[in-house]
Design an enzyme around this catalytic site. Structure first.
Site, PDB file in Angstrom:
ATOM      1  N   SER A  27     -26.564   8.929  15.901  1.00  0.00           N
ATOM      2  CA  SER A  27     -26.231   8.291  17.180  1.00  0.00           C
ATOM      3  C   SER A  27     -26.562   9.178  18.378  1.00  0.00           C
ATOM      4  O   SER A  27     -26.283   8.814  19.516  1.00  0.00           O
ATOM      5  CB  SER A  27     -24.737   7.938  17.213  1.00  0.00           C
ATOM      6  OG  SER A  27     -23.953   9.098  16.978  1.00  0.00           O
ATOM      7  N   THR A 160     -20.729 -29.747  47.227  1.00  0.00           N
ATOM      8  CA  THR A 160     -20.162 -29.850  45.878  1.00  0.00           C
ATOM      9  C   THR A 160     -21.227 -30.588  45.073  1.00  0.00           C
ATOM     10  O   THR A 160     -21.969 -31.405  45.644  1.00  0.00           O
ATOM     11  CB  THR A 160     -18.844 -30.651  45.836  1.00  0.00           C
ATOM     12  OG1 THR A 160     -19.105 -31.968  46.300  1.00  0.00           O
ATOM     13  CG2 THR A 160     -17.770 -30.008  46.720  1.00  0.00           C
ATOM     14  N   HIS A 161     -21.311 -30.306  43.808  1.00  0.00           N
ATOM     15  CA  HIS A 161     -22.369 -30.886  42.957  1.00  0.00           C
ATOM     16  C   HIS A 161     -23.750 -30.618  43.555  1.00  0.00           C
ATOM     17  O   HIS A 161     -24.689 -31.384  43.340  1.00  0.00           O
ATOM     18  CB  HIS A 161     -22.170 -32.400  42.770  1.00  0.00           C
ATOM     19  CG  HIS A 161     -20.783 -32.777  42.379  1.00  0.00           C
ATOM     20  ND1 HIS A 161     -20.382 -32.917  41.070  1.00  0.00           N
ATOM     21  CD2 HIS A 161     -19.679 -33.002  43.133  1.00  0.00           C
ATOM     22  CE1 HIS A 161     -19.103 -33.240  41.032  1.00  0.00           C
ATOM     23  NE2 HIS A 161     -18.645 -33.282  42.269  1.00  0.00           N
ATOM     24  N   SER A 282     -47.010 -11.653  44.660  1.00  0.00           N
ATOM     25  CA  SER A 282     -47.635 -12.116  43.431  1.00  0.00           C
ATOM     26  C   SER A 282     -48.985 -11.423  43.295  1.00  0.00           C
ATOM     27  O   SER A 282     -49.664 -11.167  44.288  1.00  0.00           O
ATOM     28  CB  SER A 282     -47.831 -13.635  43.488  1.00  0.00           C
ATOM     29  OG  SER A 282     -48.893 -14.019  42.632  1.00  0.00           O
ATOM     30  N   LYS A 288     -47.418 -15.339  48.382  1.00  0.00           N
ATOM     31  CA  LYS A 288     -46.083 -15.362  47.769  1.00  0.00           C
ATOM     32  C   LYS A 288     -45.151 -14.269  48.244  1.00  0.00           C
ATOM     33  O   LYS A 288     -45.552 -13.146  48.507  1.00  0.00           O
ATOM     34  CB  LYS A 288     -46.215 -15.232  46.251  1.00  0.00           C
ATOM     35  CG  LYS A 288     -46.758 -16.462  45.588  1.00  0.00           C
ATOM     36  CD  LYS A 288     -45.729 -17.553  45.500  1.00  0.00           C
ATOM     37  CE  LYS A 288     -44.942 -17.425  44.203  1.00  0.00           C
ATOM     38  NZ  LYS A 288     -43.949 -18.484  44.096  1.00  0.00           N
ATOM     39  N   ASN A 290     -41.409 -13.345  46.684  1.00  0.00           N
ATOM     40  CA  ASN A 290     -40.511 -13.814  45.625  1.00  0.00           C
ATOM     41  C   ASN A 290     -39.135 -13.137  45.659  1.00  0.00           C
ATOM     42  O   ASN A 290     -39.031 -11.953  45.977  1.00  0.00           O
ATOM     43  CB  ASN A 290     -41.165 -13.567  44.253  1.00  0.00           C
ATOM     44  CG  ASN A 290     -42.370 -14.465  44.035  1.00  0.00           C
ATOM     45  OD1 ASN A 290     -42.404 -15.595  44.521  1.00  0.00           O
ATOM     46  ND2 ASN A 290     -43.360 -13.953  43.328  1.00  0.00           N
ATOM     47  N   GLU A 295     -33.397 -12.978  41.061  1.00  0.00           N
ATOM     48  CA  GLU A 295     -33.729 -13.453  39.712  1.00  0.00           C
ATOM     49  C   GLU A 295     -33.341 -12.427  38.647  1.00  0.00           C
ATOM     50  O   GLU A 295     -32.819 -12.771  37.580  1.00  0.00           O
ATOM     51  CB  GLU A 295     -35.215 -13.766  39.614  1.00  0.00           C
ATOM     52  CG  GLU A 295     -35.603 -14.975  40.435  1.00  0.00           C
ATOM     53  CD  GLU A 295     -37.109 -15.139  40.502  1.00  0.00           C
ATOM     54  OE1 GLU A 295     -37.613 -16.129  39.971  1.00  0.00           O
ATOM     55  OE2 GLU A 295     -37.782 -14.279  41.085  1.00  0.00           O
ATOM     56  N   TYR A 322      -9.845   3.709  11.866  1.00  0.00           N
ATOM     57  CA  TYR A 322     -11.247   3.880  12.266  1.00  0.00           C
ATOM     58  C   TYR A 322     -12.196   3.286  11.230  1.00  0.00           C
ATOM     59  O   TYR A 322     -12.010   3.440  10.025  1.00  0.00           O
ATOM     60  CB  TYR A 322     -11.586   5.374  12.480  1.00  0.00           C
ATOM     61  CG  TYR A 322     -13.046   5.543  12.871  1.00  0.00           C
ATOM     62  CD1 TYR A 322     -13.435   5.392  14.191  1.00  0.00           C
ATOM     63  CD2 TYR A 322     -14.022   5.806  11.914  1.00  0.00           C
ATOM     64  CE1 TYR A 322     -14.772   5.499  14.556  1.00  0.00           C
ATOM     65  CE2 TYR A 322     -15.359   5.922  12.267  1.00  0.00           C
ATOM     66  CZ  TYR A 322     -15.732   5.765  13.585  1.00  0.00           C
ATOM     67  OH  TYR A 322     -17.046   5.865  13.938  1.00  0.00           O
ATOM     68  N   GLN A 327     -18.939   2.689  16.009  1.00  0.00           N
ATOM     69  CA  GLN A 327     -20.041   3.389  16.658  1.00  0.00           C
ATOM     70  C   GLN A 327     -20.883   2.418  17.496  1.00  0.00           C
ATOM     71  O   GLN A 327     -21.582   2.822  18.416  1.00  0.00           O
ATOM     72  CB  GLN A 327     -20.916   4.062  15.584  1.00  0.00           C
ATOM     73  CG  GLN A 327     -22.101   4.820  16.135  1.00  0.00           C
ATOM     74  CD  GLN A 327     -22.639   5.819  15.116  1.00  0.00           C
ATOM     75  OE1 GLN A 327     -21.906   6.687  14.653  1.00  0.00           O
ATOM     76  NE2 GLN A 327     -23.894   5.696  14.761  1.00  0.00           N
ATOM     77  N   LYS A 330     -20.733   1.681  21.829  1.00  0.00           N
ATOM     78  CA  LYS A 330     -21.238   2.427  22.984  1.00  0.00           C
ATOM     79  C   LYS A 330     -22.497   1.841  23.616  1.00  0.00           C
ATOM     80  O   LYS A 330     -22.565   1.702  24.840  1.00  0.00           O
ATOM     81  CB  LYS A 330     -21.472   3.886  22.593  1.00  0.00           C
ATOM     82  CG  LYS A 330     -20.161   4.674  22.555  1.00  0.00           C
ATOM     83  CD  LYS A 330     -20.283   6.030  21.943  1.00  0.00           C
ATOM     84  CE  LYS A 330     -20.311   5.998  20.438  1.00  0.00           C
ATOM     85  NZ  LYS A 330     -19.126   5.369  19.805  1.00  0.00           N
TER      86      LYS A 330
HETATM   87  N1  ARG Z   1     -20.360   8.456  16.042  1.00  0.00           N
HETATM   88  C1  ARG Z   1     -19.037   8.000  15.728  1.00  0.00           C
HETATM   89  C2  ARG Z   1     -18.655   6.823  16.633  1.00  0.00           C
HETATM   90  O1  ARG Z   1     -19.313   6.642  17.600  1.00  0.00           O
HETATM   91  C3  ARG Z   1     -18.075   9.115  15.957  1.00  0.00           C
HETATM   92  C4  ARG Z   1     -16.914   9.086  15.039  1.00  0.00           C
HETATM   93  C5  ARG Z   1     -17.395   9.326  13.663  1.00  0.00           C
HETATM   94  N2  ARG Z   1     -16.318   9.358  12.750  1.00  0.00           N
HETATM   95  C6  ARG Z   1     -16.528   9.307  11.462  1.00  0.00           C
HETATM   96  N3  ARG Z   1     -15.486   9.330  10.716  1.00  0.00           N
HETATM   97  N4  ARG Z   1     -17.708   9.248  10.948  1.00  0.00           N
HETATM   98  O2  ARG Z   1     -17.726   6.095  16.361  1.00  0.00           O
END
Ligand code: ARG
Length: 465
Positions: A27, A160-161, A282, A288, A290, A295, A322, A327, A330
């Site tokens: 990660s 409205t509408h 454009s 043009k 734009n 958008e 957990y 993971q 994020k």
């Molecule tokens: N990369 C993991 C996450 O984002 C960190 C925690 C990892 N924990 C584990 N027991 N492998 O959640």
């Protein structure tokens, strides 16, 4: 098989991880941006270790200096993750060992887990992001307020509408896009109450046996307090999901105005002109201009909704505590933050530089029989039940439409032929200015009410509310 395992968890394994597993597991390409937060967490954690007697004062000082050096290297880009490192935590532990030596740096992992670390880091990251987003929301509200102030008193068709409905002040319309953002600011402030608690000390799931003080760590990291349940703290991500909802809501609210700006800037509407610096050309059509910002804002809203939906789907059905699925929290929320912080400044710039075709807006305001409600309510004031008033006014509209004239055009006798209640005095309410100023209840479109809104929004901008 891949390299022998010198990661954070190699001890019980005879061999290193398979390459495919390592690739799936990795990660660092998205979580290394949390490195400064992880180092801050470590810096707080070693104070707790020292307080509990697991680090000497010398060791503490040595580690503090190593953390400072590593942070500098992270920030100037001279330290980064190795290709075979699983996550930000592994990379930073290596970095600290390189600087402080394995003897002392090998002690820092005591009493914590990546599970409580990552749960803390994502909160820290989002708390900082929320401040940036708030700044941008203030900028956007300020752009709307400045346009509303500049065009005080200008009338336009209210819809409205998407059909002409009743005339409104342009300022009233613009400020109708400011209030949702005030509510989004309130949402962020309320979210902060729940986000501002530190999970550090929860360990893997059940807490730690070392007697470390989670309050000390929380204080060091600037959190208002600590979480109440270590399993909940490491397993839940509602704080992330709630934040991602707020980002999606902001994007959706921007997208609603974006849609109007796109329509308003067409040849058919001509309500607004986009500033050259906030519109695009454009590659083939030389004429043009734009509305790409609007958008893209509209398009990004779809993306942010997707991020939010995906995150909720990830969380659904996870048992305590957990799970590695977490993971996946994020990337979507990082993406939402990054994209919102791209959209907001551009959108605010576009709004603050819009030129309104006020003459056209004024002339269109009474079109489409938009004062018919005023006629019906005038009849009510003459004692006609609203049901009948609605019917009579409907007939007046039909008469005007058939003769291709406006509501004020029928002669006295034509009015009386429609209804005995339609005396010539009715013409007094077929007047845009009057229609606006008579809508003077709280939240109405009269100038007095719009000025009250402006005052309230200026207080929000000044941080008084
Ligand atoms: N990369 C993991 C996450 O984002 C960190 C925690 C990892 N924990 C584990 N027991 N492998 O959640």
């Amino acid at each position: 098989m891949a390299q022998s395992n010198d990661s954070l968890w190699g001890g019980r394994f005879a061999s290193g991880p398979n390459d495919a597993l390592a690739a799936l597991s990795r990660s660092t390409h998205f979580d290394f941006r949390l490195a400064p937060y992880d180092l801050k967490g470590t810096s707080a954690h070693i104070k707790a270790l020292h307080q509990a007697g697991y680090l000497s004062t010398d060791e503490l000082a040595k580690l503090e200096s190593a953390i400072g050096q590593l942070l500098e290297k992270v920030l100037n880009g001279s330290f980064g993750p190795q290709p075979d490192e699983e996550d930000v935590h592994a990379a930073l532990e290596r970095g600290l060992i390189e600087i402080a030596g394995a003897e002392v740096a090998g002690k820092i992992r005591a009493g914590r887990s990546r599970n409580d670390q990552i749960a803390t880091l994502i909160r820290s990251f989002l708390l900082d992001a929320s401040v940036e987003i708030e700044k941008q929301l203030h900028g956007y509200i300020a752009a709307l307020v400045s346009q509303a102030t500049k065009h005080r008193g200008v009338v336009m068709p209210g819809r409205t509408h998407f059909q002409h409905a009743q005339p409104v002040l342009l300022s009233h319309h613009l400020l109708a896009h400011a209030w949702p953002m005030v509510r989004n600011l309130e949402r962020l402030a309320d979210w902060r109450k729940r986000a501002n608690l530190s999970p550090y000390g929860s360990g893997a799931l059940a807490g730690n046996t070392l007697g470390l003080d989670p309050n000390l760590v929380a204080r060091e990291l600037g959190f208002a307090g600590v979480t109440q349940n270590s399993m909940d703290a490491t397993a839940s991500r509602d704080v992330v999901a709630e934040f991602s909802f707020i980002t999606a809501m902001i994007a959706v609210d921007l997208s609603r105005f974006a849609e109007e700006i796109i329509a308003w800037s067409t040849f058919e509407f001509m309500y607004v002109k986009l500033d050259d610096a906030f519109s695009t050309g454009s590659s083939i059509m030389p004429q043009k201009k734009n509305p790409d910002i609007a958008e893209l804002a509209r398009g990004k809203a779809g993306r942010l909704i997707g991020n939010h939906t995906g995150l909720l789907a990830t969380l659904k059905g996870l048992p305590l505590s957990y799970n590695r699925d977490l993971q996946e929290d994020k990337e979507p929320v990082f993406d939402s933050v990054d994209n919102l912080l791209l959209v907001l400044p551009a959108f605010s710039g576009m709004v603050s530089t819009l030129t309104f075709n006020t003459e056209l807006l004024e002339s269109l305001a009474p079109m489409g029989y938009s004062l018919a409600t005023d006629v019906a309510e005038w009849l009510v004031k003459q004692g006609v039940p609203f049901r009948d008033a609605h019917e009579i006014t409907g007939q007046l509209v039909q008469f005007c439409e058939q003769n291709n004239i406006q509501l004020e055009d029928p002669t006295d006798s034509q009015l009386l032929a429609i209804s005995k209640h339609l005396t010539p005095e009715v013409r007094s309410v077929i007047d845009v200015q009057r229609a606006i100023s008579s809508r003077n209840g709280a939240g109405g479109t009269s100038l007095a009410q719009v000025d009250t809104q402006l005052e309230a929004l200026n207080k929000v901008l000044a941080g008084e509310k």
